[in-house]
Design a protein around this motif. Sequence first.
Motif, PDB file in Angstrom:
ATOM      1  N   MET A   2     -28.251  81.919 -59.818  1.00 27.86           N
ATOM      2  CA  MET A   2     -29.521  81.511 -60.383  1.00 27.86           C
ATOM      3  C   MET A   2     -29.916  80.111 -59.919  1.00 27.86           C
ATOM      4  O   MET A   2     -31.037  79.875 -59.503  1.00 27.86           O
ATOM      5  CB  MET A   2     -29.441  81.560 -61.911  1.00 27.86           C
ATOM      6  N   GLU A   3     -28.986  79.177 -59.985  1.00 27.75           N
ATOM      7  CA  GLU A   3     -29.279  77.796 -59.609  1.00 27.75           C
ATOM      8  C   GLU A   3     -28.818  77.538 -58.178  1.00 27.75           C
ATOM      9  O   GLU A   3     -27.899  78.174 -57.672  1.00 27.75           O
ATOM     10  CB  GLU A   3     -28.567  76.840 -60.573  1.00 27.75           C
ATOM     11  N   LEU A   4     -29.457  76.568 -57.558  1.00 22.51           N
ATOM     12  CA  LEU A   4     -29.031  76.185 -56.220  1.00 22.51           C
ATOM     13  C   LEU A   4     -27.679  75.484 -56.275  1.00 22.51           C
ATOM     14  O   LEU A   4     -27.418  74.680 -57.176  1.00 22.51           O
ATOM     15  CB  LEU A   4     -30.059  75.256 -55.586  1.00 22.51           C
ATOM     16  N   SER A   5     -26.825  75.746 -55.305  1.00 25.62           N
ATOM     17  CA  SER A   5     -25.549  75.044 -55.217  1.00 25.62           C
ATOM     18  C   SER A   5     -25.796  73.626 -54.706  1.00 25.62           C
ATOM     19  O   SER A   5     -26.889  73.284 -54.245  1.00 25.62           O
ATOM     20  CB  SER A   5     -24.612  75.781 -54.257  1.00 25.62           C
ATOM     21  N   ALA A   6     -24.747  72.803 -54.757  1.00 24.95           N
ATOM     22  CA  ALA A   6     -24.881  71.431 -54.262  1.00 24.95           C
ATOM     23  C   ALA A   6     -25.234  71.420 -52.781  1.00 24.95           C
ATOM     24  O   ALA A   6     -26.069  70.619 -52.327  1.00 24.95           O
ATOM     25  CB  ALA A   6     -23.577  70.660 -54.502  1.00 24.95           C
ATOM     26  N   GLU A   7     -24.617  72.315 -51.991  1.00 27.13           N
ATOM     27  CA  GLU A   7     -24.928  72.390 -50.563  1.00 27.13           C
ATOM     28  C   GLU A   7     -26.390  72.783 -50.345  1.00 27.13           C
ATOM     29  O   GLU A   7     -27.076  72.215 -49.497  1.00 27.13           O
ATOM     30  CB  GLU A   7     -24.024  73.423 -49.880  1.00 27.13           C
ATOM     31  N   GLN A   8     -26.850  73.758 -51.100  1.00 21.93           N
ATOM     32  CA  GLN A   8     -28.234  74.208 -50.957  1.00 21.93           C
ATOM     33  C   GLN A   8     -29.211  73.116 -51.382  1.00 21.93           C
ATOM     34  O   GLN A   8     -30.245  72.913 -50.738  1.00 21.93           O
ATOM     35  CB  GLN A   8     -28.447  75.481 -51.781  1.00 21.93           C
ATOM     36  N   GLN A   9     -28.874  72.399 -52.437  1.00 23.52           N
ATOM     37  CA  GLN A   9     -29.734  71.301 -52.900  1.00 23.52           C
ATOM     38  C   GLN A   9     -29.828  70.197 -51.847  1.00 23.52           C
ATOM     39  O   GLN A   9     -30.886  69.579 -51.677  1.00 23.52           O
ATOM     40  CB  GLN A   9     -29.200  70.744 -54.212  1.00 23.52           C
ATOM     41  N   ASP A  10     -28.718  69.950 -51.146  1.00 23.22           N
ATOM     42  CA  ASP A  10     -28.744  68.940 -50.079  1.00 23.22           C
ATOM     43  C   ASP A  10     -29.749  69.324 -48.990  1.00 23.22           C
ATOM     44  O   ASP A  10     -30.473  68.458 -48.466  1.00 23.22           O
ATOM     45  CB  ASP A  10     -27.353  68.791 -49.458  1.00 23.22           C
ATOM     46  N   VAL A  11     -29.795  70.599 -48.645  1.00 22.48           N
ATOM     47  CA  VAL A  11     -30.734  71.059 -47.623  1.00 22.48           C
ATOM     48  C   VAL A  11     -32.165  70.936 -48.136  1.00 22.48           C
ATOM     49  O   VAL A  11     -33.058  70.423 -47.441  1.00 22.48           O
ATOM     50  CB  VAL A  11     -30.439  72.515 -47.219  1.00 22.48           C
ATOM     51  N   VAL A  12     -32.391  71.391 -49.344  1.00 27.03           N
ATOM     52  CA  VAL A  12     -33.740  71.371 -49.915  1.00 27.03           C
ATOM     53  C   VAL A  12     -34.267  69.934 -50.015  1.00 27.03           C
ATOM     54  O   VAL A  12     -35.428  69.653 -49.720  1.00 27.03           O
ATOM     55  CB  VAL A  12     -33.760  72.061 -51.288  1.00 27.03           C
ATOM     56  N   GLY A  13     -33.410  69.015 -50.397  1.00 29.28           N
ATOM     57  CA  GLY A  13     -33.824  67.632 -50.593  1.00 29.28           C
ATOM     58  C   GLY A  13     -33.661  66.743 -49.381  1.00 29.28           C
ATOM     59  O   GLY A  13     -33.816  65.525 -49.484  1.00 29.28           O
ATOM     60  N   ALA A  14     -33.373  67.308 -48.224  1.00 25.15           N
ATOM     61  CA  ALA A  14     -33.157  66.511 -47.008  1.00 25.15           C
ATOM     62  C   ALA A  14     -34.424  65.755 -46.616  1.00 25.15           C
ATOM     63  O   ALA A  14     -35.535  66.124 -46.998  1.00 25.15           O
ATOM     64  CB  ALA A  14     -32.718  67.423 -45.872  1.00 25.15           C
ATOM     65  N   PRO A  15     -34.280  64.695 -45.831  1.00 28.84           N
ATOM     66  CA  PRO A  15     -35.448  63.920 -45.381  1.00 28.84           C
ATOM     67  C   PRO A  15     -36.428  64.773 -44.575  1.00 28.84           C
ATOM     68  O   PRO A  15     -36.069  65.854 -44.081  1.00 28.84           O
ATOM     69  CB  PRO A  15     -34.822  62.821 -44.508  1.00 28.84           C
ATOM     70  N   LEU A  16     -37.637  64.279 -44.418  1.00 26.25           N
ATOM     71  CA  LEU A  16     -38.635  64.959 -43.596  1.00 26.25           C
ATOM     72  C   LEU A  16     -38.297  64.719 -42.131  1.00 26.25           C
ATOM     73  O   LEU A  16     -38.787  63.790 -41.486  1.00 26.25           O
ATOM     74  CB  LEU A  16     -40.035  64.438 -43.915  1.00 26.25           C
ATOM     75  N   ALA A  17     -37.425  65.539 -41.614  1.00 20.70           N
ATOM     76  CA  ALA A  17     -36.916  65.375 -40.252  1.00 20.70           C
ATOM     77  C   ALA A  17     -36.479  66.743 -39.735  1.00 20.70           C
ATOM     78  O   ALA A  17     -36.302  67.684 -40.526  1.00 20.70           O
ATOM     79  CB  ALA A  17     -35.725  64.405 -40.249  1.00 20.70           C
ATOM     80  N   PRO A  18     -36.288  66.900 -38.438  1.00 23.02           N
ATOM     81  CA  PRO A  18     -35.727  68.151 -37.913  1.00 23.02           C
ATOM     82  C   PRO A  18     -34.327  68.383 -38.475  1.00 23.02           C
ATOM     83  O   PRO A  18     -33.517  67.448 -38.535  1.00 23.02           O
ATOM     84  CB  PRO A  18     -35.677  67.915 -36.396  1.00 23.02           C
ATOM     85  N   LEU A  19     -34.040  69.608 -38.898  1.00 24.20           N
ATOM     86  CA  LEU A  19     -32.739  69.942 -39.480  1.00 24.20           C
ATOM     87  C   LEU A  19     -32.092  71.081 -38.707  1.00 24.20           C
ATOM     88  O   LEU A  19     -32.762  71.890 -38.077  1.00 24.20           O
ATOM     89  CB  LEU A  19     -32.881  70.377 -40.941  1.00 24.20           C
ATOM     90  N   CYS A  20     -30.767  71.119 -38.813  1.00 24.70           N
ATOM     91  CA  CYS A  20     -30.002  72.267 -38.344  1.00 24.70           C
ATOM     92  C   CYS A  20     -29.066  72.666 -39.482  1.00 24.70           C
ATOM     93  O   CYS A  20     -28.220  71.860 -39.903  1.00 24.70           O
ATOM     94  CB  CYS A  20     -29.192  71.924 -37.093  1.00 24.70           C
ATOM     95  N   VAL A  21     -29.258  73.882 -39.999  1.00 25.06           N
ATOM     96  CA  VAL A  21     -28.457  74.358 -41.124  1.00 25.06           C
ATOM     97  C   VAL A  21     -27.570  75.496 -40.626  1.00 25.06           C
ATOM     98  O   VAL A  21     -28.054  76.590 -40.319  1.00 25.06           O
ATOM     99  CB  VAL A  21     -29.354  74.841 -42.284  1.00 25.06           C
ATOM    100  N   ILE A  22     -26.264  75.224 -40.529  1.00 21.00           N
ATOM    101  CA  ILE A  22     -25.293  76.229 -40.104  1.00 21.00           C
ATOM    102  C   ILE A  22     -24.769  76.909 -41.363  1.00 21.00           C
ATOM    103  O   ILE A  22     -24.154  76.263 -42.226  1.00 21.00           O
ATOM    104  CB  ILE A  22     -24.123  75.594 -39.325  1.00 21.00           C
ATOM    105  N   ALA A  23     -25.024  78.223 -41.466  1.00 23.62           N
ATOM    106  CA  ALA A  23     -24.729  78.929 -42.715  1.00 23.62           C
ATOM    107  C   ALA A  23     -23.821  80.120 -42.451  1.00 23.62           C
ATOM    108  O   ALA A  23     -24.003  80.860 -41.483  1.00 23.62           O
ATOM    109  CB  ALA A  23     -26.033  79.403 -43.353  1.00 23.62           C
ATOM    110  N   CYS A  24     -22.846  80.316 -43.316  1.00 25.29           N
ATOM    111  CA  CYS A  24     -21.986  81.483 -43.180  1.00 25.29           C
ATOM    112  C   CYS A  24     -22.719  82.729 -43.663  1.00 25.29           C
ATOM    113  O   CYS A  24     -23.785  82.651 -44.289  1.00 25.29           O
ATOM    114  CB  CYS A  24     -20.690  81.285 -43.974  1.00 25.29           C
ATOM    115  N   ALA A  25     -22.167  83.887 -43.384  1.00 24.53           N
ATOM    116  CA  ALA A  25     -22.761  85.142 -43.838  1.00 24.53           C
ATOM    117  C   ALA A  25     -22.780  85.175 -45.369  1.00 24.53           C
ATOM    118  O   ALA A  25     -21.824  84.765 -46.019  1.00 24.53           O
ATOM    119  CB  ALA A  25     -21.956  86.321 -43.300  1.00 24.53           C
ATOM    120  N   GLY A  26     -23.897  85.641 -45.926  1.00 28.19           N
ATOM    121  CA  GLY A  26     -24.000  85.786 -47.375  1.00 28.19           C
ATOM    122  C   GLY A  26     -24.126  84.485 -48.132  1.00 28.19           C
ATOM    123  O   GLY A  26     -23.847  84.435 -49.328  1.00 28.19           O
ATOM    124  N   SER A  27     -24.577  83.419 -47.461  1.00 29.99           N
ATOM    125  CA  SER A  27     -24.588  82.095 -48.095  1.00 29.99           C
ATOM    126  C   SER A  27     -25.896  81.756 -48.802  1.00 29.99           C
ATOM    127  O   SER A  27     -26.081  80.631 -49.247  1.00 29.99           O
ATOM    128  CB  SER A  27     -24.293  81.018 -47.041  1.00 29.99           C
TER     129      SER A  27
END
Length: 575
Positions: A2-27
Amino acid sequence: MMELSAEQQDVVGAPLAPLCVIACAGSGKTRTAVHRLAELRRRIDTHRGRVALLSFSNVAVDTFRTSYAALASRLPTTTARSRVEIDTVDGFITSHVLRPHAHRSMGATKAAYLVSGEEPFLQGFTIPAKPFPQAISSLRVGLKNGAYHFFYTYFEAVTELDGPASLKLIQRLAQTGAYTHELGRYWCLRTLQEQPELLRVLAHRYPHILVDESQDIGALHRAILDLLAAAGSQITLIGDPNQGIYEFAGADGDYLASHAKQPNVKVYELTRNYRSIPAITTIANALSARSDETERAHRTAPHGAYVVPYASGKENALLSRFGVALTTAGLRPANSAVVCRAIKLAGELSGVGTPVGVGAIKGLAKAAILRDERQDYLRAFQQVAGVVATLLAKPPAGFVAQVSQPERYPDMVVARRLIWAFTRSPETGLPSAALPADTEWHPQLCLRLRALLAALASSAGLATGENLGQRLAKKGLDSNPVFTLTEGKGGDAPLRIDTVHQVKGESLDGVLYIATKPQIEALLAGVGTEEGRIGYVAVTRATDLLWLGVPEAAFVTLRPRLLERGFAELSDGPG
């Protein structure tokens, strides 16, 4: 979840910049991407630029749109929350580049339009290849050292084509305004290169572009995104390099991995698997040399990951056992699949590869099999539409593509509705594939098809061509059914049988991966090769039950290494 995990929150709240998010299957990539989209839209507030979230399948796009609609309702009205675009990558370039602007670079006098490959006029645009000519829809375009190269694949073998001859053929087709899916990417790239003002405007309008499943970015998509990035768009890539399984198109996960090494790109990881039980996640980690954690609790047998020997030529017996195992485990056969590496084997097991009849009748037989054996209504519809196009006196250019995309071609809504109704219903439209082909299926088909063509003529202005009776002859049919349907256990629907490529991106209750010895060797060697990554994708689709079908002759040799990776042997008993 239901809630975003800490890792997911880090991505959502990242700076306004180009990002690369490497994610495992089912993440939870989809959930993370949608929340990042909403956050970007909130932060840029009244800026007139738009934020794009792109993927590679319509299923993913539909999920994104539904999820974003729920999130956007919580945003302040001042954030211009509707200024987002959620589409496939190809849909995005079609809307903004191909349809409005590509005709100038193509040398056409009208707006560019997509063709499916089924259109009769394309017979004049075949590729002069050996051992026999290929349809232009088979032509593929790649990039080597910045230069275009042309090729086609036949049973997974890649054949290079003559460059000047291919360019001449492509240009001749382009002058009619037509392009295939593959050539659409080529013409998008050419258009952005040759019309720099368009590139500048597009990058200004879309200052932020997010691309999900970025391991599927091929050579041409990569070049298009690089142009947009150079013009000012901030590109965020989200994906799993270990799932790059379109190497022939340059989509091997390398672009995602190399994006992470760019000096201006911030890198994040998603390492928690919310899809699979621990037994399956353990194997995925062993194959990929990762150490991802799982959110799911351990489940006892018959759930888990198992190696199961099968005898060559008796794969159907393995399918029956797997169906029983799903029922015993309380899993949904309708949300499970039997997967193979090769299209040929999937076709043999499902029967789709051998429809009866000739010409238009053979095409409609294939549509009936797709619908009744595989419940693939979309491909059945496209198959029917392709046959209908050959029976019309003057089919519109790009007929199949137009009836498949009503949001882009509203004039074809009536035709689409009629063809869908015919395709869906075995009672009033395309007859059941279980009927005897010559005595029941063919007479019903001809009667109903004539009614469909009459309705298309009266309601959509699409007149039928000549010699209809000859084109609907029952040559090649006998008294056997079009296809003998696989009976499910206890009234269940027949098991879905597909290739690994077709189930990529899905979460399935149970997966049976029928593999050859070389394919299992590649799986055990890890994700360093495309064959190994294909096996990894098959393994990571399963949520609760994974069977790996191992050839009986190779079972003794492979068994120790498979057990070492985390597989278990199937005990005697149900399944």
